[in-house]
Design an enzyme around this catalytic site. Structure first.
Site, PDB file in Angstrom:
ATOM      1  N   GLY A  71       0.825  -1.189   0.000  1.00 21.84           N
ATOM      2  CA  GLY A  71       0.000   0.000   0.000  1.00 21.84           C
ATOM      3  C   GLY A  71       0.867   1.249   0.000  1.00 21.84           C
ATOM      4  O   GLY A  71       2.046   1.205   0.345  1.00 21.84           O
ATOM      5  N   GLY A 120       0.743  -5.079   0.910  1.00 25.44           N
ATOM      6  CA  GLY A 120      -0.511  -5.172   0.177  1.00 25.44           C
ATOM      7  C   GLY A 120      -0.435  -6.049  -1.056  1.00 25.44           C
ATOM      8  O   GLY A 120      -1.453  -6.600  -1.494  1.00 25.44           O
ATOM      9  N   GLU A 143       6.105  -5.274   7.751  1.00 26.93           N
ATOM     10  CA  GLU A 143       5.442  -4.222   8.520  1.00 26.93           C
ATOM     11  C   GLU A 143       6.135  -3.865   9.829  1.00 26.93           C
ATOM     12  O   GLU A 143       6.089  -2.697  10.250  1.00 26.93           O
ATOM     13  CB  GLU A 143       3.985  -4.634   8.792  1.00 26.93           C
ATOM     14  CG  GLU A 143       3.058  -4.519   7.597  1.00 26.93           C
ATOM     15  CD  GLU A 143       3.250  -5.637   6.580  1.00 26.93           C
ATOM     16  OE1 GLU A 143       2.724  -5.526   5.478  1.00 26.93           O
ATOM     17  OE2 GLU A 143       3.942  -6.638   6.902  1.00 26.93           O
ATOM     18  N   ASP A 151      -0.803  -7.384   7.820  1.00 25.49           N
ATOM     19  CA  ASP A 151      -2.251  -7.357   7.615  1.00 25.49           C
ATOM     20  C   ASP A 151      -2.571  -7.977   6.259  1.00 25.49           C
ATOM     21  O   ASP A 151      -1.855  -8.851   5.805  1.00 25.49           O
ATOM     22  CB  ASP A 151      -2.786  -5.921   7.772  1.00 25.49           C
ATOM     23  CG  ASP A 151      -2.277  -4.967   6.699  1.00 25.49           C
ATOM     24  OD1 ASP A 151      -1.166  -5.169   6.186  1.00 25.49           O
ATOM     25  OD2 ASP A 151      -3.002  -4.013   6.359  1.00 25.49           O
TER      26      ASP A 151
END
Length: 355
Positions: A71, A120, A143, A151
């Site tokens: 992302g 992502g 992350e 995530d």
């Protein structure tokens, strides 16, 4: 670009001979995701689900650098700074819905995770029915390096990796090569770069009822032994510990140089991110399905955005200033409030993920 030329679409969508093709089209940004791209991808899948002319979907990235670097975390930081967690919630809800949609899609879904596929990008590639890597693939959930937690369904995949490989990958953010990705359960097949064009052509010119399951076997190769598999003795021995502090202690006691280097790395990362991530992966092992893991992750990312300064600080250090010298709060594992992982896992967002 002349004044008369329109900017290129961030996702190219077209169909040819029964294959719905999706090409992430921000090559200069290694196809980093934003909410417009998520919506285009979701709309295409909606349109193709009941289109009898579309028999399968193929997702890939433009350029040679990668499928998707994740992302757009610069935008994420701006959203949190201007509107708090609620500024980012719209993106996360749309992205996680797309991750689940890919996993549940009723038609064969093929992803070419060629090059960099991180964050992502794992959410797009890791849940597809047919996950293809190449010899230049580099997959990761990095992350913790920005004071955050995996995530996009990453904890679901990490929790199901062999032994304690999931904890190792989650805490360190280490990069997986082709063989590692297959071994860890993030990919299914290795297709050399020089054979990708042939594979794409075969998908479009297949002789029915031949599908991707049969075709990919004509192009894939057996990967070399995974470095993760070779490292399993020290990974399992250390990352089975109950706490991050004990993991580091066990790594320090190992004779392998890679174990010592891993301990040194963990000492540089956010104590909050490490502690919560360890708990999240282990909790995901007990969850019933991907949607439950996504809901847990959504609550955690909201908790980070609302309550923890390390996420903004990590993005600043890694991406904005690029000095890579973040100042974590608290700075050490010893200074963590007791029960912080339980607090994070118990958090309930004001706006639920599935509503």
């Amino acid at each position: 670009m002349t004044d008369l030329e329109a900017p290129a679409a961030p996702v190219l969508v077209h169909a040819d001979r029964g294959v719905g093709r999706l090409i992430l089209n921000r090559p200069r940004a290694i196809n980093a995701l934003d909410i417009e791209m998520v919506r285009i991808l979701s709309d295409a899948l909606d349109a193709w689900e009941h289109d009898a002319d579309i028999e399968m979907v193929l997702l890939e990235g433009a350029g040679e650098r990668g499928l998707c670097a994740g992302g757009d975390i610069r935008v994420l930081r701006e959203q949190i700074m201007t509107a708090g967690a609620f500024g980012a919630a719209e993106f996360f809800r749309a992205e996680y819905a797309l991750n689940a949609r890919i996993a549940e899609y009723p038609k064969p879904f093929v992803v070419l995770a060629d090059g960099i596929t991180m964050g992502g990008g794992i959410g797009l590639a890791g849940h597809a029915a047919f996950r293809v890597v190449t010899e230049r693939s580099a997959l990761a959930m990095p992350e913790t390096r920005i004071g955050f937690t995996p995530d996009v369904g990453g904890t679901w995949l990490l929790a199901r990796a062999p032994g304690r490989v999931g904890e190792y990958l989650a805490l360190t953010g280490s990069t997986m090569a082709d063989a590692d990705a297959i071994y860890a359960g993030f990919a299914d097949h290795l297709v050399p770069v020089e054979r990708l064009d042939g594979f794409r052509d075969a998908l479009e010119t297949r002789a029915d009822p031949t599908g991707p399951a049969e075709l990919v076997l004509l192009f894939d190769e057996t990967p070399e032994t995974s470095g993760l598999e070779t490292a399993r003795p020290w990974i399992d021995a250390a990352f089975s510990a109950d706490t991050v502090a004990e993991i580091i202690t066990r790594l320090d006691a190992r004779p392998e140089p890679d174990a010592a280097a891993t301990a040194d790395l963990l000492r540089t990362l956010s104590p909050v991110a490490l502690t919560v991530t360890l708990a999240a992966v282990r909790s995901a092992r007990e969850l019933p399905n991907l949607r439950a893991a996504l809901a847990q992750e959504y609550a955690l990312v909201t908790w980070f955005a609302l309550t923890q300064p390390d996420l903004l600080e990590g993005i600043r250090a890694q991406v904005i200033d690029k000095g890579r010298t973040p100042h974590w709060k608290p700075p050490t594992l010893d200074a963590l409030p007791p029960g912080i992982a339980a607090e994070a896992l118990a958090y309930e967002p004001a706006i639920p993920l599935w509503s």
